[in-house]
Each structure stands twice: as C-alpha cells, then as structure tokens.
Design a protein around this motif. Structure first.
Motif, short mmCIF file in Angstrom:
data_model
loop_
_atom_site.label_atom_id
_atom_site.label_comp_id
_atom_site.label_asym_id
_atom_site.label_seq_id
_atom_site.Cartn_x
_atom_site.Cartn_y
_atom_site.Cartn_z
N LEU A 1 -1.06 1.97 5.18
CA LEU A 1 -2.00 0.99 5.72
C LEU A 1 -1.20 -0.13 6.39
CD1 LEU A 1 -4.43 0.75 2.64
CD2 LEU A 1 -4.74 2.10 4.74
N ARG B 1 1.79 2.63 -3.16
CA ARG B 1 0.67 3.22 -3.87
C ARG B 1 0.12 4.43 -3.13
NH1 ARG B 1 1.54 -1.81 -4.98
NH2 ARG B 1 1.10 -2.62 -7.09
N SER C 1 0.83 -1.21 0.00
CA SER C 1 0.00 0.00 0.00
C SER C 1 0.87 1.26 0.00
CB SER C 1 -0.91 0.00 1.23
OG SER C 1 -1.84 -1.06 1.16
N TRP D 1 -9.35 -2.58 -2.31
CA TRP D 1 -7.98 -2.08 -2.11
C TRP D 1 -7.78 -0.79 -2.91
CZ3 TRP D 1 -2.88 -4.19 -4.50
CH2 TRP D 1 -1.79 -3.64 -3.82
N ILE E 1 -6.49 2.98 -1.32
CA ILE E 1 -5.23 3.67 -1.63
C ILE E 1 -5.53 4.97 -2.37
CG2 ILE E 1 -3.93 1.52 -1.68
CD1 ILE E 1 -4.12 1.48 -4.69
N THR F 1 -3.60 -1.58 -9.07
CA THR F 1 -3.49 -2.66 -8.08
C THR F 1 -2.83 -3.91 -8.66
OG1 THR F 1 -5.73 -3.41 -8.62
CG2 THR F 1 -5.48 -1.87 -6.75
#
Length: 605
Positions: A415, A411, A408, A477, A481, A487
C-alpha cells in the motif's frame, strides 16, 4: 514642502513629518527607516557617531528616523513613514553614545519626536559647529567593547552620502596643524592624534593590560604573561566586563596580523581568541532577542576542555561556546567560509508547537515530528511556485512516504504512499500542506501521512515544519492488509517512523524556502517528537499507548499507563542518518524515563 534645513526643522517641530516626503537626501538631510539598534548591533553606535560627526563637519544637518526611502535616479527619496514607538528608542542612550563617541562632543545637538501614532518619527538636529573644529571618531571595528584608542577616522557629509575622509586628506590636515603649532613634526602628530582619540583622560600613556577593570588588572596581566607564546601585542583598547568575564582587545605582536581578544571566564583557565573568530562569535548571536549576542551564544571555551591557558588562532575552523541562554554549542566555518552556530544535543519534555495542525482530527495513533526553525529575519522568506512544485515531486519518494509504505508491507500488503494531495491545511506563499491517505476497502481512511510548513506570522515568530504518520482507523487498516496481521505497532516500527518524520520535517520541508544553510539562528532549533492516542473510547477516555504500541522494550512502568509521550531535542537541523538515528534512540530513552519507564536503556531498544 520644506526646501532647506531651517524649514525642515520647522516642519518637524510642528509635528508634520509627512511634509518631508518627496524630499531627496541632501547635504543636510539623512533618513533612516529604523532606529539604530544600539544594544543589538555593535556596529550601530559606530554608525550613529559617524552620521552625527559627518553633519558636524559639514555645516550641520538633521537625521530623521522612521522614514523609509526609495531609489530614484540614483538618489534616495523620502518615500513613506514607517513610524517608531516611543519605547523603541532610548533617547538618553542616543545622547550618551554621541557624547562618548564623537570627539569633541558637538554642541547643541537636539533629539526630539515629531508626529504621533503610526506616523511618529525621531529626529536628531546637529547644528552648525565652529568652523575651526574637526570632529572625529575612533575607527570602526564592528564589535562590542571599549573603543580603540590608537585609531582615528573623520566622517564627512558629501551631498546625500556620508563617507570617511581619505587618509591623504587626514595627513594634510595634520600637517597643517603641525605648521600652525610650530612644534616638531613627530611631537605635533602624536599630540593631535592623542587629543582627537583619547580626550583628556590618558595623554602620553600607553594602555595597560587590564586597564579599565582595576579589580581584575593583576589577573589579566598574569594571563597575558601565560599566553605570551601567542605573540600578543599591546592593548588596543581598555578592558571591559561582560558579566563576570573580563575581556580586552589586543594587537598582534607582528604588524599586519589579526589582533586578539583576551578572555578570562570565571572558574576557567584564561585564553585568547583571534579577532576574526571573536567577531564571528558575536555575529552568530547578533539576532538573538535581548540585544546581547554574548548573553545568547555564550563565550568561547578551551579546546577539548583543557585546564591550561588556551589559544584559538585565526585559522581555526571551529570554536566551542557555552554559558549563554542558547546552551552549549559549536561555531563552525563551512567550506564556503560561512560561520554557523549549532547546539550540542540535549533533551527535555517541554513542548510548544507539537499540537499545531491537529484541529478536527482524532486519529487512533499519531506519530509526529515538529521542527522549530527560529531563523533570523525569517519574515523575508517566501515559498515560491517552483519550490512548491519540486516538493510535490519529492514527496512520493520521501522518508515519511517510505515509512507509511513500510508499515503495511511488514503486514503483507503493498500500500504505497504514492499519491499526495494539497491540504487539509492551507497553502500560500507563507505555508505548505500535503497529505497522502491509504484507504480501507470501504473507501474510508486507514493510514495517513501529512506534511506542513508555516513561515512566521503575527502569532508565531518561528518557521515550523511538521511531518505526521496517522493510524486513522485500526479496523479499516486491518481490513486492507492481509488477514491475521496485528495492527499494534512494534517499538522498532515507532522508532523507524519517528526517524522518517524527523528527517522529512528537518531536511526536506525547509528546502521550500531556498538554502537553509545560508540562514542564521535567532535561537536554538528544536525538534518535538510525540506519540499520542487521540481517538477516545465510547466512555470518552483516551486509550493507553500500550494498547496501540508495544512498549515492552522500555521495561516496566512505574508511573501508570498514559495516552501520550513526548520529547524535545535541541540539536542541529541537518545531520547524517546514522547520527540522527543514534540521537533519536537517546531521546526516546530520555522520554521513556521521564514518563515512568525508569529502566529504559539504549542497548535494549
């Protein structure tokens, strides 16, 4: 309850072994919880011979196999029947060991079964022998091969214990024989020892190099001459064969120094191995299934693969072995003086436990490492509360937690995998399971990390440790982000995650059982690495891996797209991070080539 040898034998013959429970081991009664492992443990034939000869030297007795004891006021009390399956004991082999290893062979020994079902036991009845006869065995060495013919030991039963007759008492017996024979002292002693150990087969003759293997005798004598610089002494026993390999115990040229094992492996130059190193090799393979340590661990090979005669001295700290079912490996001595075998790395695509702990889960992508740890006697291991608590404290700072956080962070989102909870799989004294979930904005799972370890069960004989990183839901997800980030994982990210899951499963999780470095192997340890798409599309078809992972660095694929790829690594459990990363890259290239990426190369990753 029986009160003497006669009534105990009557109870056994009446198939009532339970009537012996509560008796104390005595001058005439010895109980064994398990059978002598005559094929698996080189010490077992020596132990059987010692126990039988001890009863023969002290008026007879009975050995009952299949009854466990407990300590009570410093005495062994027959406690409960563990039982034996009839196919667990080769009765004919037991008879042969007694005849071959006890001199002279005691008369009238009976071997029989008593009881049935789960309460069946085996008994060895050693009747009283002629009072003037002394029963001896070759001094134990604890290793396989022919018995030594230059030593003698006298076991005796004393109360509930079996011990060796002290040297002074043996000397007194021999002296008495000298006086009775009227022969000169030196001649009498030599004759008595020769008769006790060698029987009638080799009186008055020294053993020859190669004696016992006539087809290899000349070859072994030539090898002995080539290795004379190692200060080889006289043979300590007859030569024996292990498959196509010829072996023989030798003394050292100098008294007090460890002996040697002459080793001639077909197709290789001859060598000698110091006896302590040889015993370490045998001991390292002792727990392998099949009861043949050398068939499992293999035989020593020359250092650096030399094509000249070689020597492995007693002060060596490592020895390479191969030719066994475990594959090539190295036996090394730790700073604590413990010898431990580790495999040389190799790869395959055969997998066994990689689908454990997947029931009810359908993540979009799973990156997994499963480490199989076939430790010997692993059934005795357990997971204590303090070790479980320590693991709970370590997980937020573990390599796998760092990998989830990294995905994460790359990106644009922070997290962290900081909160770990028990489950979703069970926790007990035989297993651990924890997971950490990164939720999306709607509270549903986006990413997840999981760790599991299970000790052996009736269905699984190996300790299995597992570490997963799951992309549960790509949309969740993506929502968690920063906007605009893809992803789809880069192959470098896959490599980093697999490295972290492997390190966690191989080094962090096994610590919950104590000190893994002190455990012996019963088979080679392996690591199974996988990347799998498990969330089917609306049409029920699993997506191809390249839809979730950039496989471009592997080159073109000649085998078509697929939802999974996997590789198995046979290698040491513990290693440095640089070594693990290098090995991982080699494994990934092997995997890629096996799955159609024939141009994959380590330098391109």
């Amino acid at each position: 309850m029986p009160t003497d040898l006669k009534s105990a034998l009557a109870a056994l013959e009446a198939h009532q072994p339970g009537s012996l429970l509560g008796l104390r081991e005595t001058q005439w009664l010895d109980a064994k919880a398990a059978a002598y492992q005559l094929d698996a443990d080189p010490r077992a034939p020596e132990e059987l011979a010692k126990d039988v000869a001890a009863f023969a030297n002290r008026g007879g007795g009975v050995i009952v196999i299949g009854i466990a004891t407990r300590m009570e006021s410093d005495e062994e009390v027959l406690d409960h029947i563990r039982g034996l399956a009839q196919d667990a004991v080769n009765v004919d082999q037991v008879r042969k060991v007694i005849r071959a290893r006890v001199t002279p062979a005691p008369r009238g020994v009976r071997i029989g079964w008593s009881g049935d079902g789960g309460e069946r036991v085996l008994f060895i009845d050693v009747p009283a022998q002629p009072a003037a006869t002394l029963f001896v065995v070759a001094a134990p060495t604890g290793k396989p091969g022919a018995q030594r013919t230059d030593t003698v030991a006298v076991p005796v039963r004393d109360g509930d214990q079996t011990h060796w007759l002290p040297r002074a008492e043996i000397q007194a017996l021999l002296s008495a024989g000298v006086r009775a024979s009227g022969m000169p002292t030196a001649e009498a002693l030599a004759d008595l020892v020769r008769q006790a150990v060698s029987g009638s087969g080799s009186e008055g003759r020294r053993l020859r190099v190669g004696q016992g293997l006539p087809d290899r005798e000349r070859e072994m004598q030539e090898a002995y001459r080539q290795l004379a610089r190692a200060e080889l002494g006289e043979p300590a026993g007859e030569a024996w064969a292990h498959g196509s390999t010829a072996l023989q115990d030798l003394h050292h040229e100098r008294d007090g120094e460890p002996g040697w094992v002459l080793c001639l492996v077909a197709g290789r130059p001859p060598g000698v191995v110091a006896a302590p190193i040889w015993q370490a090799i045998v001991e390292a393979g002792r727990h392998a299934p099949g009861h043949d340590p050398l068939a499992a661990i293999g035989l020593p090979r020359s250092p650096e693969d030399r094509d000249t005669p070689w020597v492995i001295a007693a002060d060596s700290r490592s020895v390479d072995v191969d030719g066994g079912s475990w594959g090539a490996g190295r036996l090394a001595c730790s700073g604590r003086g413990v010898w431990r075998w580790q495999p040389f790395p190799r790869f395959s695509v055969n997998q066994g436990a990689a689908e454990n702990w997947t029931a009810g889960q359908t993540p979009a992508l799973r990156l997994r490492a499963v480490v199989n740890l076939p430790w010997a006697e692993a059934s005795a291991l357990e997971i204590s509360k303090p070790r479980r608590t320590l693991l709970e404290q370590q997980l937020p700072h573990s390599a796998v937690a760092g990998a989830v956080t990294m995905l994460s962070r790359r990106r644009g989102a922070e997290l962290p995998a900081a909160r770990w909870e028990r489950g979703p799989f069970g926790n007990s004294a035989r297993s651990v399971g924890y997971s950490c979930t990164i939720a999306g904005p709607d509270g549903g799972p986006a990413l997840k990390a999981s760790v599991m370890l299970a000790l052996p069960t009736t269905m699984e004989s190996t300790v299995v440790a597992c570490s997963d990183v799951l992309i549960e839901n790509r949309q969740a997800w993506a929502a968690a982000i920063c906007p605009g980030w893809d992803t789809r994982l880069g192959f470098d990210e896959v490599e980093a995650v697999l490295l972290s899951t492997w390190e966690t499963a191989a080094e962090l999780l096994p610590d919950v059982v104590g000190d893994p470095a002190g455990l012996s192997w019963a088979a080679p340890p392996t690591t199974e690495l996988r990347m799998t798409c498990e969330q089917p599309a609306d049409n029920g078809v699993l997506p191809a891996l390249d839809s979730l992972v950039d496989l471009g660095p592997l080159g073109a694929n000649d085998g078509g797209t697929r939802p999974r790829m996997a590789v198995t690594i046979t290698a040491a459990q513990a290693m440095g991070q640089v070594e693990r990363q290098s090995l991982l890259r080699e494994a990934l290239v092997h995997m890629a080539r096996q799955f159609g990426y024939v141009d994959a190369d380590v330098d391109l990753l």
